[in-house]
Design a protein around this motif. Structure first.
Motif, short mmCIF file in Angstrom:
data_model
loop_
_atom_site.label_atom_id
_atom_site.label_comp_id
_atom_site.label_asym_id
_atom_site.label_seq_id
_atom_site.Cartn_x
_atom_site.Cartn_y
_atom_site.Cartn_z
N LEU A 1 4.32 32.44 111.66
CA LEU A 1 2.96 32.57 111.15
C LEU A 1 2.55 31.27 110.47
O LEU A 1 3.37 30.59 109.83
CB LEU A 1 2.89 33.71 110.13
CG LEU A 1 3.08 35.13 110.66
CD1 LEU A 1 3.17 36.12 109.53
CD2 LEU A 1 1.95 35.49 111.61
N MET A 2 1.28 30.92 110.61
CA MET A 2 0.81 29.67 110.03
C MET A 2 1.05 29.64 108.52
O MET A 2 1.43 28.60 107.96
CB MET A 2 -0.66 29.46 110.32
CG MET A 2 -1.15 28.11 109.88
SD MET A 2 -2.86 27.87 110.33
CE MET A 2 -3.52 27.29 108.82
N SER B 1 0.05 20.07 111.45
CA SER B 1 0.84 20.55 112.58
C SER B 1 1.22 22.01 112.47
O SER B 1 1.58 22.64 113.46
CB SER B 1 2.11 19.71 112.73
OG SER B 1 1.77 18.39 113.08
N THR B 2 1.12 22.57 111.28
CA THR B 2 1.45 23.99 111.13
C THR B 2 0.44 24.87 111.85
O THR B 2 0.76 26.00 112.21
CB THR B 2 1.50 24.39 109.64
OG1 THR B 2 0.22 24.19 109.03
CG2 THR B 2 2.56 23.60 108.89
N ARG C 1 2.55 17.00 117.75
CA ARG C 1 1.70 17.04 118.93
C ARG C 1 1.21 15.64 119.29
O ARG C 1 1.09 14.77 118.45
CB ARG C 1 0.49 17.93 118.67
CG ARG C 1 0.87 19.36 118.43
CD ARG C 1 -0.34 20.19 118.06
NE ARG C 1 -1.26 19.59 117.14
CZ ARG C 1 -1.10 19.54 115.82
NH1 ARG C 1 -0.02 20.04 115.28
NH2 ARG C 1 -2.01 19.01 115.04
N ASP D 1 -0.93 24.44 114.88
CA ASP D 1 -0.79 24.52 116.34
C ASP D 1 0.62 24.82 116.81
O ASP D 1 1.01 24.40 117.88
CB ASP D 1 -1.27 23.20 116.97
CG ASP D 1 -2.78 23.09 116.96
OD1 ASP D 1 -3.44 24.13 116.85
OD2 ASP D 1 -3.27 21.96 117.05
N GLN D 2 1.36 25.52 116.01
CA GLN D 2 2.71 25.90 116.44
C GLN D 2 2.74 27.42 116.59
O GLN D 2 1.93 28.12 116.01
CB GLN D 2 3.76 25.39 115.46
CG GLN D 2 3.54 25.76 114.00
CD GLN D 2 4.00 27.16 113.65
OE1 GLN D 2 5.00 27.64 114.17
NE2 GLN D 2 3.29 27.82 112.77
N ASN D 3 3.66 27.89 117.40
CA ASN D 3 3.74 29.33 117.68
C ASN D 3 5.07 29.94 117.26
O ASN D 3 5.37 31.07 117.61
CB ASN D 3 3.54 29.57 119.18
CG ASN D 3 2.17 29.14 119.63
OD1 ASN D 3 1.19 29.36 118.92
ND2 ASN D 3 2.09 28.50 120.78
N GLU D 4 5.87 29.18 116.52
CA GLU D 4 7.20 29.66 116.13
C GLU D 4 7.14 30.66 114.98
O GLU D 4 8.00 31.53 114.89
CB GLU D 4 8.08 28.47 115.73
CG GLU D 4 8.26 27.44 116.82
CD GLU D 4 8.96 28.00 118.04
OE1 GLU D 4 9.94 28.75 117.87
OE2 GLU D 4 8.52 27.70 119.15
#
Length: 171
Positions: A108-109, A100-101, A162, A103-106
């Motif tokens: 940097l991966m 899940s890391t 997701r 596809d998040q935008n909060e």
């Protein structure tokens, strides 16, 4: 946290709470680890079919039920089977959290992955100490029921994952 608790306290639970002979103490963790390994071998297809959110939601609910059953049921071999089912239920939670890391935008991966890894290891390392503290104040059964309650909380907070993820897109 649950994995660390089963690793550190599963054998103690079987011996002290279920009156198992010391030679059978390792069966709780062995069953749990075997189930986690087997489930992770097929988890990509399961996650692709059911979606990460459902895998976390229902896996944690299964885990909570299995931990509760371990506490309530008296027969040692039935408890070992429940530890196996606990491993099946929880096997996908950490891989889904890592995936899940991406596809998040909060953040940097790389930072998100570091945060998830840190929280995972923190639970693995501090969970058994917390369980020991709770067990000393109350009982090991109560401490395991507390973990079951935590799993219910994780299940109901599974909306952060997701709905669907394509694990094959990185290949």
């Amino acid at each position: 946290m649950v994995e660390g608790a089963v690793l550190d306290w599963g054998g103690v639970f079987l011996v002290e709470e279920k009156s198992a002979v010391i030679e059978n103490a390792g069966f709780a963790f062995a069953a749990f680890s075997t189930a986690m390994t087997l489930m992770r071998l097929i988890s990509d297809k399961l996650i692709a079919y059911a979606g990460p959110r459902n895998c976390v939601r229902y896996g944690c609910l299964i885990g909570a039920l299995m931990l509760t059953g371990c506490v309530l049921l008296p027969h040692i071999w039935l408890v070992v089977i429940l530890f196996f089912a606990l491993g099946l239920g929880l096997a996908n939670v950490i891989p889904i959290a890592f995936a899940s890391t991406a596809d998040q935008n909060e953040m940097l991966m790389s930072l998100a992955l570091a945060a998830v890894t840190t929280l995972g290891y923190a639970g693995l390392l501090t969970g058994p100490a917390l369980i020991g503290f709770i067990a000393k104040v109350t009982s090991l059964s109560t401490a395991l029921l507390m973990l079951a309650a935590f799993l219910v909380i994780v299940s109901f907070s599974s909306n952060i994952f997701r709905q669907k993820v394509d694990f094959w897109r990185w290949q």
